[in-house]
Design a protein around this motif. Structure first.
Motif, PDB file in Angstrom:
ATOM      1  N   ASP A   1       0.826  -1.204   0.000  1.00 24.69           N
ATOM      2  CA  ASP A   1       0.000   0.000   0.000  1.00 24.69           C
ATOM      3  C   ASP A   1       0.865   1.260   0.000  1.00 24.69           C
ATOM      4  O   ASP A   1       0.527   2.257  -0.649  1.00 24.69           O
ATOM      5  CB  ASP A   1      -0.909  -0.014   1.234  1.00 24.69           C
TER       6      ASP A   1
ATOM      7  N   LYS B   1       0.721   4.190  -3.005  1.00 24.07           N
ATOM      8  CA  LYS B   1       0.480   5.616  -2.747  1.00 24.07           C
ATOM      9  C   LYS B   1       1.567   6.485  -3.378  1.00 24.07           C
ATOM     10  O   LYS B   1       1.277   7.538  -3.971  1.00 24.07           O
ATOM     11  CB  LYS B   1       0.420   5.872  -1.239  1.00 24.07           C
TER      12      LYS B   1
ATOM     13  N   TYR C   1      -5.769   6.948  -1.242  1.00 25.17           N
ATOM     14  CA  TYR C   1      -5.238   7.091  -2.594  1.00 25.17           C
ATOM     15  C   TYR C   1      -5.602   8.443  -3.213  1.00 25.17           C
ATOM     16  O   TYR C   1      -4.739   9.093  -3.822  1.00 25.17           O
ATOM     17  CB  TYR C   1      -5.730   5.951  -3.483  1.00 25.17           C
TER      18      TYR C   1
END
Length: 264
Positions: free
Chosen positions: A72, A76, A136
């Motif tokens: 993750d 990003k 995001y």
């Protein structure tokens, strides 16, 4: 370019890459003072030594970057870096032209300084305290702020992304850290592109100077990274705003006085 000039520029890069004062602007103005700003290798050098400073981020935050379970985190960064890559490529000639214009950089330094004087008042009651809480869409919006710094040398990539983070409700420390993280893919891409374009300049001597500059920038940047977040949290942006204003006015004043900026 000799080793003393490379040393001076590398120290400036390491000190200013993560401060909201524009490392590129300072290196361009310093190279102008030394009378080497129009040398093609110097132009490549001022971009490529940012890699040394960026590697300092990886070392200081190594646990974050080697955590393979944190996909993750990388997603990003990828989302946030896309706008800068697109606009940096499309506007490359415009950016190179402005990098060779110390007066343009001085004006951007001055105007950016005025903004920093008041920026602490704009964003209050932050709710996001770490990178893991950034969504995001928020990462993408922070990336849009970075575009401003890419397109306007002298604005400061770190200032733009930290302010972008604060606008997205990040605390100053969380915004500064995400700015550091985002610098890694951004500067790797910028350095790689610059080296690819200027590969014919990389003779044996220039490669040695480039490696030397990156090593110095790396060492100085580690010190700067560890000091900056605490300072920003305690004192805010005002001191950086006044600094930018003074430097910008000094350069503009010299220009109005008839001083040849590229040789003074």
């Amino acid at each position: 370019m000799n080793y003393l000039q490379a040393l001076i520029l590398a120290i400036i890069e390491g000190l200013t890459e993560f401060l909201p004062v524009s490392s590129t602007g300072h290196m361009v103005l310093t190279s102008s003072i030394m009378g080497i700003a129009h040398d093609d290798f110097v132009k490549l050098f001022t971009v490529a030594i940012q890699l040394g400073a960026i590697l300092a981020v990886v070392v200081v935050y190594w646990k974050k970057f080697i955590n393979l379970n944190s996909i993750d985190f990388y997603v990003k960064l990828a989302i946030a870096v896309v706008p800068a890559l697109i606009f940096g490529y499309l506007l490359n000639n415009f950016i190179d032209d402005k990098l060779g214009n110390p007066i343009f950089i001085a004006i951007v330094l001055f105007l950016g300084g005025i903004i920093l004087l008041f920026i602490d008042r704009f964003f209050k009651n932050p709710t996001i305290t770490s990178e893991s809480e950034i969504s995001y869409p928020k990462a993408f919006k922070i990336g849009l702020y970075q575009v401003l710094a890419v397109c306007f040398p002298g604005l400061s990539r770190s200032a733009a992304t930290i302010i972008g983070g604060m606008q997205q409700k990040l605390t100053k420390s969380a915004a500064a850290e995400f700015s550091f993280f985002l610098a890694v893919p951004t500067m790797i891409a910028a350095t790689g592109y610059k080296l690819l374009k200027g590969h014919e300049l990389l003779n044996a001597q220039n490669i040695k100077i480039l490696l030397f500059g990156n090593a110095i920038a790396f060492i100085v940047a580690i010190i700067a990274i560890k000091s900056f977040i605490n300072f920003l949290t305690k004192h805010g942006f005002r001191i950086f705003g006044w600094y930018r204003i003074v430097v910008g006015l000094l350069i503009i004043g010299l220009y109005l006085a008839g001083v040849e900026i590229n040789v003074f």
